[in-house]
Design a protein around this motif. Structure first.
Motif, PDB file in Angstrom:
ATOM      1  N   THR A 741       5.935  -2.310  -7.184  1.00 30.46           N
ATOM      2  CA  THR A 741       6.640  -1.835  -5.988  1.00 30.46           C
ATOM      3  C   THR A 741       6.455  -0.333  -5.810  1.00 30.46           C
ATOM      4  N   LYS A 744       2.828   0.949  -4.603  1.00 30.39           N
ATOM      5  CA  LYS A 744       2.301   0.510  -3.311  1.00 30.39           C
ATOM      6  C   LYS A 744       1.627   1.678  -2.596  1.00 30.39           C
ATOM      7  N   ALA A 774       4.295  -9.214  -5.378  1.00 31.04           N
ATOM      8  CA  ALA A 774       3.322  -8.271  -4.819  1.00 31.04           C
ATOM      9  C   ALA A 774       2.949  -8.660  -3.382  1.00 31.04           C
ATOM     10  N   ALA A 778       3.535  -6.387  -0.111  1.00 30.30           N
ATOM     11  CA  ALA A 778       2.356  -5.980   0.659  1.00 30.30           C
ATOM     12  C   ALA A 778       2.418  -6.414   2.113  1.00 30.30           C
ATOM     13  N   THR A 779       3.217  -7.433   2.416  1.00 29.48           N
ATOM     14  CA  THR A 779       3.243  -7.978   3.784  1.00 29.48           C
ATOM     15  C   THR A 779       4.620  -7.840   4.417  1.00 29.48           C
ATOM     16  N   PRO A 785      -0.025  -4.701   6.590  1.00 27.66           N
ATOM     17  CA  PRO A 785      -0.279  -5.202   5.229  1.00 27.66           C
ATOM     18  C   PRO A 785      -1.014  -4.167   4.380  1.00 27.66           C
ATOM     19  N   ASP A 786      -0.586  -4.059   3.128  1.00 24.13           N
ATOM     20  CA  ASP A 786      -1.247  -3.162   2.180  1.00 24.13           C
ATOM     21  C   ASP A 786      -2.364  -3.956   1.511  1.00 24.13           C
ATOM     22  N   THR A 788      -4.695  -3.185  -0.588  1.00 24.65           N
ATOM     23  CA  THR A 788      -4.889  -2.991  -2.031  1.00 24.65           C
ATOM     24  C   THR A 788      -3.891  -3.831  -2.825  1.00 24.65           C
ATOM     25  N   LEU A 789      -2.640  -3.808  -2.402  1.00 24.76           N
ATOM     26  CA  LEU A 789      -1.624  -4.600  -3.084  1.00 24.76           C
ATOM     27  C   LEU A 789      -1.866  -6.090  -2.876  1.00 24.76           C
ATOM     28  N   LEU A 790      -2.396  -6.452  -1.710  1.00 25.85           N
ATOM     29  CA  LEU A 790      -2.751  -7.852  -1.475  1.00 25.85           C
ATOM     30  C   LEU A 790      -3.839  -8.314  -2.439  1.00 25.85           C
ATOM     31  N   SER A 793      -2.289  -8.921  -5.716  1.00 25.02           N
ATOM     32  CA  SER A 793      -1.604 -10.207  -5.656  1.00 25.02           C
ATOM     33  C   SER A 793      -2.595 -11.357  -5.827  1.00 25.02           C
TER      34      SER A 793
END
Length: 1113
Positions: A741, A744, A774, A778-779, A785-786, A788-790, A793
């Motif tokens: 978290t 992010k 994650a 991310a969403t 939407p992030d 990188t974090l997606l 995930s």
């Protein structure tokens, strides 16, 4: 005093912490007098106390009256009156302590009107006093009596109770009330009378002891006195009076051999123990009752309140504290459940075990009283050894109810030291504490002097009494040293406890520094050898004596300005407290408390052995961290940062060092607190701490078998011994989620956290939760939407797929669907990637039924906004996946492959060929019939026919399977063949005859074939003659013969074990058989012969044959 009665109730609650030491000197905290005259009460606005009152008050506090009488031949009456007057208790706090569970302000509230507080005897007693319900108060010597009126209620009439109280040296020694109260505490009527005497002493009639009054009478007066007394109470005392008179008149009676006569109002004798009245029988009875309820229904809370009462008494230096605890312990030791709990496999409940822990801790506290008399300590030691020697006495490590079975011991060897070490009971620490003393000169200086320093002291290895600043240190086993602090606090020595606590924390800080210096000096050598020895096998957090909790509470009470803090500060007024001279500039009791907690939480220590010990460690750690959260971290960042650096660099001495033992307690929960505290101020350090804490070596199989790895397990110990392993894994997951978290938007940190998760988390369930967390982060709806974090995930999801591919997991289907959703959010390349590598992630069934189907669905295309080229590429990948799955698992994937390949002719033909190749070996008739029906539905009747014939070759229906689920498939296959033409029907009938032995099914097929002309609904171009097929010619003749034969065989089979209740059903069956027989040109003759044969063969079944004759002749 009249005005006092009009004060608000809140001003009268003298039992509150607002009452200080001056209450014991005849004054109330609010300043109102509790003596007989203004001069005697020390009112500064009036004349000072007389010398007589000062002397009488001191004598009344310390001397039994018998000693006064023996010391002085003649005591003037005014002196006697003042001694008697001052002998009654002057503080309401003790009255409150003996008439309510807790005198703590937090517990009782400020108004006293909430909850059940109004029902407490002390509250009710105040109410009775303020309502004017106390009358006829008389003090005769050391005896106080009066009447208390209980006002009438809607359900009860007014009641009048007679109350009497005996007292000695400012303590109530006996109470009597006609209400018949049966409780540990004084009843409300006793409270009302006692408070009346404290608050309104000038309204109490005071008389000397009755023996003094009688001494002033002559013979006639004495005779008159006795006769009047007998007259007033003749029914009660006349028999006793006559008995005493007879004994006095007898020269040789025992009463005449004793000098003088007893006087209940004359005070205590020299030999009497001076303690407050405690009803021992009621204490034992109530504890026994609470234990019998199994610490349920609030009984556990009541027992904890009793323990709190013991601590309250100890704090007031009341000898009844130890006395009451002894009574409680006797009942605990007599609990019949102990026999059950001592058996292997039968453990105590957590609540019950916590009560035993508190019992053991209290005894340690009692024997560590710095002013306990040697003879008293010896008495307690004998008693503790007696209890400890009992077979059912609970053990400290709680092995009784949680021992491994022999099978487990063989499968997972444990440390042999654990099996051979002597058993330690819950009283062992108290017994060991009896050997401790307080005579050490250095210790005495620490606890008694605020300015005990040595600024000329040089820190060296030969001596360690002071640190480099010249401040005192105390080197002792840390739990033992902290037990001393707890004992000082518990026995009412807050300043001394604070001084020792500061010395202990300074000692811990000095040891920390020395450990750090040693490790830095020998780091290469230690890392090369892979030293993993745990310097503290006994952890301080979760320890039976709770050393870190004791230090934290002691220092926080001072920093928070509690009652003990006020006492520790003395009466210096504004300015620095005496103890504060041992604090650095900018340092506070609060900061020391936090530092002590951080040192204890970061200690590298072995995981405790038993289930209860492990759960207790987790509870204590979380409780301590919750306290730290309440303190806040912004003002303590410097301390937290310093401790965090030490934890990272201190090697084997720290739970977060580079080298830790495999069995070392994990640090995830503690690291989460450090991470959140440091993140706003030092991001790099926060992540270093959290990433280091992600290790869970007890599950790390890479450590074993690698001689160069820095983590080695000295003992062959396996993780099933870790009963709280699941809880620890959850905390590990929470820490990882916290880092994700916070990271992010930071690709570098996200990658580092991802690698840590993949390396250290071994549970697929927890990794899946992290992946979901994650994905949610991310969403979020309020932001884009992030990506990188997606991707993080998605990577976690892929790891979950690999971990669960060959293992059973009831959430597997949910995981697969979620992964496809996640890949869809990431983009086309992610979907294509998982389809290219499907065999490492999914089973063939999952890949075709979930992955490929979802990818080719319209909703996915719309959601991803794909162009034609992208759609085609994805479709090609999905079809390739489907064909590969069909090759690997045709039974479960062939139909899905055909469906997915419908729009591509080559792929479809390939899938169809895979089905044909697998039909001979790997597929059963159900799967083949399903695919055949699909082919017919899609417009491929000949292919459907082909697959149907292959399915028929695998089928076998016996004569009694007339409800078999494959019957519909057989009927459909015959109908399909019939619709295609005579040749196809001729080819399938031999297969039907071979596979189906059930007469009713065969007759059904036969009738269907005779209703229409073969090929009438055929889709091919061949024409037929339009005539119905003859039953006398092939292929229907073969089917007819087979059907008749099946009826004959079935009839004989049914008659073999038929019962009368089935006769009517059998007759109906023969009727259907006749219909089939009659379809042949000589069918009538065949059926007649068949019936005749039945009559002959089964003539013994007379009733059945009679029914046959009636129906068929």
């Amino acid at each position: 005093m009249a005005e006092r009665a009009q004060q608000p109730p809140a001003k009268r609650l003298c039992c509150r912490p607002g009452y200080n030491a001056t209450c014991r000197q005849g004054q109330r905290a609010a300043g109102s007098p509790c003596g007989g005259s203004a001069a005697a009460h020390g009112d500064s606005s009036r004349s000072p106390e007389t010398l007589l009152d000062i002397a009488a008050r001191r004598v009344a506090e310390k001397w039994p009256f018998q000693r006064v009488e023996e010391r002085f031949e003649r005591i003037p009456e005014p002196v006697q009156r003042r001694i008697v007057y001052w002998s009654f208790p002057r503080s309401e706090r003790e009255i409150c302590m003996y008439s309510s569970f807790n005198t703590d302000e937090e517990e009782m509230g400020s108004s006293g009107e909430s909850g059940d507080e109004t029902r407490l005897p002390f509250r009710r007693g105040i109410g009775l006093l303020e309502s004017g319900c106390v009358d006829n108060v008389l003090q005769v010597g050391f005896h106080l009596s009066g009447t208390v009126r209980e006002p009438a209620t809607s359900s009860e009439p007014e009641l009048l109770f007679s109350v009497s109280v005996s007292f000695d040296r400012c303590k109530i020694t006996a109470v009597t009330c006609s209400c018949g109260n049966k409780d540990i505490f004084y009843c409300a009527h006793v409270v009302a009378l006692a408070l009346y005497r404290i608050r309104k002493p000038e309204q109490v009639k005071l008389r000397l002891p009755i023996s003094e009054t009688l001494f002033q009478m002559n013979r006639d007066q004495l005779q008159k006195f006795v006769q009047y007394l007998i007259t007033v109470h003749h029914t009660e005392v006349l028999p006793t009076a006559q008995k005493l008179a007879d004994e006095i008149l007898s020269q040789n009676s025992e009463i005449n051999q004793v000098h003088g006569a007893p006087d209940p109002t004359a005070g205590a004798s020299v030999d009497d123990e001076n303690c407050w009245h405690l009803d021992e029988e009621q204490v034992q009875e109530q504890v026994k009752q609470f234990l019998s309820q199994g610490v349920y229904y609030g009984s556990g809370k009541q027992l904890n309140l009793l323990f709190s009462k013991v601590r309250e008494m100890l704090k007031m230096r009341d000898s009844n504290g130890a006395r009451m605890l002894s009574l409680i312990t006797e009942q605990f030791m007599g609990d019949p459940r102990l026999v059950v709990f001592s058996q292997p496999g039968t453990g105590m409940s957590d609540k019950y075990r916590q009560l035993w822990d508190e019992l053991g801790a209290l005894w340690t506290c009692i024997v560590l009283n710095p002013h306990i008399k040697p003879e008293q300590k010896a008495l307690w030691l004998r008693q503790l050894r007696k209890w400890s020697s009992v077979d059912v006495c609970p053990l400290e490590d709680d092995h009784n109810g949680n021992e491994l079975t022999n099978d487990l011991l063989e499968a997972h060897p444990v440390n042999p030291d654990l099996l051979t070490r002597p058993h330690r009971t819950l009283f062992t620490r108290a017994i060991e504490a009896c050997d401790l003393h307080w005579q050490d000169p250095h210790l005495q200086h620490i606890i008694t002097e605020d300015h005990y320093t040595n600024y000329c002291y040089h820190d060296n290895l030969n001596s360690s009494l002071f640190d480099t600043r010249g401040w005192p240190l105390w080197h002792e086993h840390v739990p033992t040293a902290c037990a001393r602090v707890d004992a000082l606090r518990s026995h009412g020595y807050p300043k001394e406890a604070l001084r020792l606590a500061i010395a202990i924390v300074n000692t811990l800080k000095r040891q920390q520094q020395k450990h750090l210096e040693y490790f830095r000096t020998h780091k290469k050598e230690l890392l090369h050898k892979g030293v993993t020895s745990i310097t503290n096998p006994e952890g301080w957090v979760g320890h039976p004596l709770d050393p870190i909790g004791t230090l934290f509470r002691t220092l926080m009470e001072i920093g928070g300005g509690s009652e003990d803090g006020a006492a520790a500060s003395g009466s210096l007024g504004p300015g620095r407290r005496p103890v504060q001279c041992l604090l650095e500039e900018g340092e506070s009791f609060l900061s020391l408390a936090v530092e002590a907690a951080l040192i204890g939480l970061g200690q590298q220590r072995a995981m405790p052995d038993s289930l209860y010990s492990q759960e207790k460690f987790c509870r204590n750690q979380e409780h301590l961290l919750a306290k730290l959260q309440e303190v806040g971290s912004d003002s303590l960042v410097k301390i937290i940062r310093r401790q965090a650096v030490y934890l990272l660099e201190a090697g084997p001495y720290s739970g977060l060092g580079e080298i830790i033992h495999r069995e070392s307690v994990p640090m995830q929960t503690f690291a989460k607190y450090l991470f959140n505290s440091l993140l706003p101020h030092d991001v790099e350090l926060a992540y270093k701490i959290a990433l280091r804490a992600m290790r869970l070596l007890v599950l790390d199989t890479r450590a074993s078998g690698d001689p160069n790895h820095i983590v080695r397990s000295v003992v062959s110990s396996h993780y099933p011994r870790w009963y709280v392993l699941n809880h620890i894994e959850v905390q590990q997951c929470v820490l990882a989620s916290t880092m994700l978290t916070a990271a992010k938007g930071d690709a570098r940190r996200l990658q580092i956290v991802l690698e840590s998760i993949q390396k250290n988390i071994h549970s697929s369930t927890h990794i899946f939760k992290l992946a979901q967390d994650a994905f949610k982060i991310a969403t979020l709806m309020d932001s884009l939407p992030d990506i990188t974090l997606l991707k993080v995930s998605l990577e976690l999801g892929l790891q979950v797929m690999r971990m669960t591919l060959s293992a059973l997991n009831w959430r597997r289907r949910e995981m697969v669907r979620w992964l496809v959703t996640c890949a869809t959010e990431v983009g086309v390349f992610a979907l294509d990637s998982i389809m290219q590598t499907w065999f490492t992630l999914f089973t063939p069934t999952e890949a075709t039924s979930v992955v490929a189907s979802t990818v080719m669905s319209n909703s996915t295309i719309v959601r991803m906004n794909l162009d034609c080229h992208q759609q085609e590429n994805l479709a090609n990948s999905a079809r390739t996946l489907a064909l590969q799955c069909a090759m690997k698992d045709p039974q479960n994937c062939a139909l899905s492959a055909l469906t997915l390949c419908e729009k591509d002719h080559i792929a479809f033909e390939t899938a169809y060929q895979i089905v044909l190749d697998a039909a001979a070996t790997g597929m059963n008739y159900t799967q083949l019939f399903t695919i055949a029906r699909y082919m017919e539905h899609r417009g491929y009747p000949m292919r459907a026919y082909k697959l149907a014939t292959l399915a028929m070759a695998h089928l076998n229906l016996s004569y009694n399977q007339d409800t078999h689920p494959a019957i519909n498939d057989v009927l459909w296959a015959c109908a399909l063949s019939h619709s295609l033409g005579k040749n196809e029907l001729a080819a399938v009938i031999p297969l039907v005859v071979k596979s189906v032995k059930c007469a009713t099914v065969l007759s059904d097929i036969l009738r269907r074939c005779t209703l229409t002309t073969p090929g009438m609904v055929a889709l091919h171009s061949r024409r037929n003659s339009g005539k119905l097929m003859s039953l006398d010619k092939a292929p229907l003749r073969q089917l007819l013969d087979a059907t008749i034969g099946a009826y004959i065989n079935t009839t004989h089979s049914r008659l073999t074990h038929i019962s009368p209740r089935h006769y009517s059903e059998f007759i109906e069956f023969l009727s259907k058989a006749r219909e089939t027989f009659l379809m042949a040109h000589d069918g009538h003759i065949q059926f007649t012969q068949f019936i005749d044969n039945l009559k002959q063969i089964y003539k013994g079944k007379k009733k059945l044959m009679m029914l046959v004759r009636e129906r068929f002749g």
